[in-house]
Design a protein around this motif. Structure first.
Motif, PDB file in Angstrom:
ATOM      1  N   ALA A  36       0.834  -1.205   0.000  1.00 12.19           N
ATOM      2  CA  ALA A  36       0.000   0.000   0.000  1.00 12.19           C
ATOM      3  C   ALA A  36       0.869   1.255   0.000  1.00 12.19           C
ATOM      4  N   ALA A  37       1.955   1.248   0.771  1.00  8.48           N
ATOM      5  CA  ALA A  37       2.836   2.413   0.851  1.00  8.48           C
ATOM      6  C   ALA A  37       3.535   2.681  -0.480  1.00  8.48           C
ATOM      7  N   ILE A  38       4.063   1.651  -1.108  1.00 11.45           N
ATOM      8  CA  ILE A  38       4.747   1.815  -2.399  1.00 11.45           C
ATOM      9  C   ILE A  38       3.775   2.345  -3.445  1.00 11.45           C
ATOM     10  N   THR A  39       2.602   1.757  -3.503  1.00  8.14           N
ATOM     11  CA  THR A  39       1.587   2.185  -4.479  1.00  8.14           C
ATOM     12  C   THR A  39       1.199   3.637  -4.224  1.00  8.14           C
ATOM     13  N   GLY A  40       0.938   3.968  -2.965  1.00  8.03           N
ATOM     14  CA  GLY A  40       0.571   5.339  -2.621  1.00  8.03           C
ATOM     15  C   GLY A  40       1.655   6.341  -2.947  1.00  8.03           C
ATOM     16  N   LEU A  41       2.904   5.989  -2.673  1.00  7.32           N
ATOM     17  CA  LEU A  41       4.016   6.897  -2.952  1.00  7.32           C
ATOM     18  C   LEU A  41       4.194   7.139  -4.449  1.00  7.32           C
ATOM     19  N   TYR A  42       4.142   6.085  -5.229  1.00  8.84           N
ATOM     20  CA  TYR A  42       4.287   6.261  -6.675  1.00  8.84           C
ATOM     21  C   TYR A  42       3.134   7.084  -7.244  1.00  8.84           C
ATOM     22  N   PHE A  43       1.915   6.662  -6.973  1.00  8.86           N
ATOM     23  CA  PHE A  43       0.767   7.336  -7.573  1.00  8.86           C
ATOM     24  C   PHE A  43       0.567   8.734  -6.996  1.00  8.86           C
ATOM     25  N   GLY A  44       0.692   8.883  -5.686  1.00  6.55           N
ATOM     26  CA  GLY A  44       0.549  10.200  -5.073  1.00  6.55           C
ATOM     27  C   GLY A  44       1.646  11.154  -5.513  1.00  6.55           C
ATOM     28  N   GLY A  45       2.873  10.633  -5.595  1.00  5.43           N
ATOM     29  CA  GLY A  45       3.987  11.469  -6.031  1.00  5.43           C
ATOM     30  C   GLY A  45       3.811  11.980  -7.448  1.00  5.43           C
ATOM     31  N   PHE A  46       3.418  11.097  -8.346  1.00  2.00           N
ATOM     32  CA  PHE A  46       3.246  11.528  -9.737  1.00  2.00           C
ATOM     33  C   PHE A  46       2.004  12.389  -9.908  1.00  2.00           C
ATOM     34  N   GLN A  47       0.962  12.135  -9.136  1.00  2.00           N
ATOM     35  CA  GLN A  47      -0.231  12.987  -9.225  1.00  2.00           C
ATOM     36  C   GLN A  47       0.071  14.388  -8.710  1.00  2.00           C
ATOM     37  N   ALA A  48       1.065  14.548  -7.858  1.00  2.00           N
ATOM     38  CA  ALA A  48       1.483  15.874  -7.401  1.00  2.00           C
ATOM     39  C   ALA A  48       2.467  16.507  -8.393  1.00  2.00           C
ATOM     40  N   LEU A  49       3.370  15.714  -8.932  1.00  2.00           N
ATOM     41  CA  LEU A  49       4.396  16.225  -9.838  1.00  2.00           C
ATOM     42  C   LEU A  49       3.819  16.695 -11.177  1.00  2.00           C
ATOM     43  N   MET A  50       2.934  15.926 -11.751  1.00  4.58           N
ATOM     44  CA  MET A  50       2.438  16.244 -13.093  1.00  4.58           C
ATOM     45  C   MET A  50       1.658  17.563 -13.154  1.00  4.58           C
ATOM     46  N   PRO A  51       0.778  17.882 -12.213  1.00  8.39           N
ATOM     47  CA  PRO A  51       0.124  19.189 -12.306  1.00  8.39           C
ATOM     48  C   PRO A  51       1.117  20.345 -12.100  1.00  8.39           C
ATOM     49  N   LEU A  52       2.148  20.101 -11.322  1.00  6.28           N
ATOM     50  CA  LEU A  52       3.176  21.127 -11.150  1.00  6.28           C
ATOM     51  C   LEU A  52       3.875  21.400 -12.477  1.00  6.28           C
ATOM     52  N   ILE A  53       4.222  20.347 -13.195  1.00  9.58           N
ATOM     53  CA  ILE A  53       4.844  20.504 -14.517  1.00  9.58           C
ATOM     54  C   ILE A  53       3.874  21.211 -15.468  1.00  9.58           C
ATOM     55  N   GLY A  54       2.608  20.795 -15.461  1.00  9.80           N
ATOM     56  CA  GLY A  54       1.599  21.439 -16.304  1.00  9.80           C
ATOM     57  C   GLY A  54       1.426  22.907 -15.964  1.00  9.80           C
ATOM     58  N   TYR A  55       1.445  23.208 -14.681  1.00 14.00           N
ATOM     59  CA  TYR A  55       1.321  24.596 -14.226  1.00 14.00           C
ATOM     60  C   TYR A  55       2.490  25.434 -14.741  1.00 14.00           C
ATOM     61  N   LEU A  56       3.691  24.898 -14.615  1.00 16.35           N
ATOM     62  CA  LEU A  56       4.882  25.631 -15.078  1.00 16.35           C
ATOM     63  C   LEU A  56       4.823  25.870 -16.584  1.00 16.35           C
ATOM     64  N   LEU A  57       4.361  24.878 -17.327  1.00 13.88           N
ATOM     65  CA  LEU A  57       4.191  25.053 -18.772  1.00 13.88           C
ATOM     66  C   LEU A  57       3.101  26.073 -19.072  1.00 13.88           C
ATOM     67  N   GLY A  58       1.991  25.969 -18.348  1.00 11.86           N
ATOM     68  CA  GLY A  58       0.864  26.875 -18.571  1.00 11.86           C
ATOM     69  C   GLY A  58       1.199  28.324 -18.287  1.00 11.86           C
ATOM     70  N   THR A  59       2.000  28.571 -17.255  1.00 12.65           N
ATOM     71  CA  THR A  59       2.358  29.954 -16.937  1.00 12.65           C
ATOM     72  C   THR A  59       3.245  30.565 -18.019  1.00 12.65           C
ATOM     73  N   GLN A  60       3.991  29.728 -18.723  1.00 14.02           N
ATOM     74  CA  GLN A  60       4.839  30.237 -19.803  1.00 14.02           C
ATOM     75  C   GLN A  60       4.021  30.740 -20.989  1.00 14.02           C
ATOM     76  N   PHE A  61       2.851  30.152 -21.195  1.00  9.75           N
ATOM     77  CA  PHE A  61       2.034  30.486 -22.366  1.00  9.75           C
ATOM     78  C   PHE A  61       0.770  31.243 -22.009  1.00  9.75           C
ATOM     79  N   GLN A  62       0.581  31.558 -20.734  1.00  8.88           N
ATOM     80  CA  GLN A  62      -0.661  32.163 -20.272  1.00  8.88           C
ATOM     81  C   GLN A  62      -0.979  33.473 -20.993  1.00  8.88           C
ATOM     82  N   GLN A  63      -0.006  34.329 -21.176  1.00  7.22           N
ATOM     83  CA  GLN A  63      -0.285  35.632 -21.778  1.00  7.22           C
ATOM     84  C   GLN A  63      -0.764  35.505 -23.220  1.00  7.22           C
ATOM     85  N   PHE A  64      -0.428  34.415 -23.893  1.00  6.43           N
ATOM     86  CA  PHE A  64      -0.819  34.243 -25.286  1.00  6.43           C
ATOM     87  C   PHE A  64      -2.245  33.722 -25.441  1.00  6.43           C
TER      88      PHE A  64
END
Length: 187
Positions: A36-64
């Motif tokens: 349960a811990a391994i599964t939670g860490l992998y899935f929770g970690g990536f579910q936190a990381l991916m929106p952060l990456i998307g946010y960083l990409l989105g802020t670069q193009f927001q003004q356009f």
């Protein structure tokens, strides 16, 4: 975005991970807390990381794309939601009971791709990103860990329902964003 909206979104995003966690639990001959811990860490970690990456990409193009950001958020969330609903109706895939990085990494990435798109919408909605991704990661960790136990205990009957519910939630969130922006819905 309010805390309740963020919670609903986090639960919706975590449904893919929850469904896969149920399948991982199904494949276990015996359940150990580390599964349960391994599964939670992998899935929770990536579910936190991916929106952060998307946010960083989105802020670069927001003004356009500020004039159409609500449409982008609507299309992305509805597309992801409809895709999850479609997947809930398909045949389940076979998962093995390995918890190695080679087994877990592809699953974590696959279940968090939708979170990348949500991160882009966070940039357009000016969401405070650190608490948002932390919240999404914690919710996904908890639901994934519980999913392993549920899968081991109860079987596959909840997998498609979890994906269906998550898809509906994401599609409704997309509609809500669009309707609010168009002035047809006020919260």
């Amino acid at each position: 975005m309010s805390l309740i909206e963020l919670f609903i979104l986090a639960v919706g995003l975590s449904m893919d991970a929850f469904a896969v966690s149920i399948c991982k639990g199904l494949s276990l001959p015996s359940l150990k807390p580390r599964h349960a811990a391994i599964t939670g860490l992998y899935f929770g970690g990536f579910q936190a990381l991916m929106p952060l990456i998307g946010y960083l990409l989105g802020t670069q193009f927001q003004q356009f794309i500020t004039n159409v950001d609500h449409w982008i958020a609507f299309v992305l969330l509805v597309f992801i939601g409809v895709n999850m609903i479609r997947e809930s109706r398909s045949e389940p895939e076979e998962l093995n009971c390995q918890f190695s990085p080679a087994a877990m990494l592809p699953l974590a990435v696959a279940t968090s791709i939708d979170a990348l798109a949500v991160g882009v919408t966070f940039a357009f909605l000016s969401v405070d990103i650190v608490p948002a991704v932390s919240f999404i990661g914690v919710i996904t960790f908890c639901l994934s860990a519980v999913g392993v136990a549920i899968g081991h205990r109860f079987g596959a009957r909840y997998k498609s329902r979890a994906e269906l519910a998550g898809g509906i939630v994401l599609a409704l969130m997309g509609c809500k964003i669009l309707l609010e922006h168009l002035g047809l819905l006020a919260f």
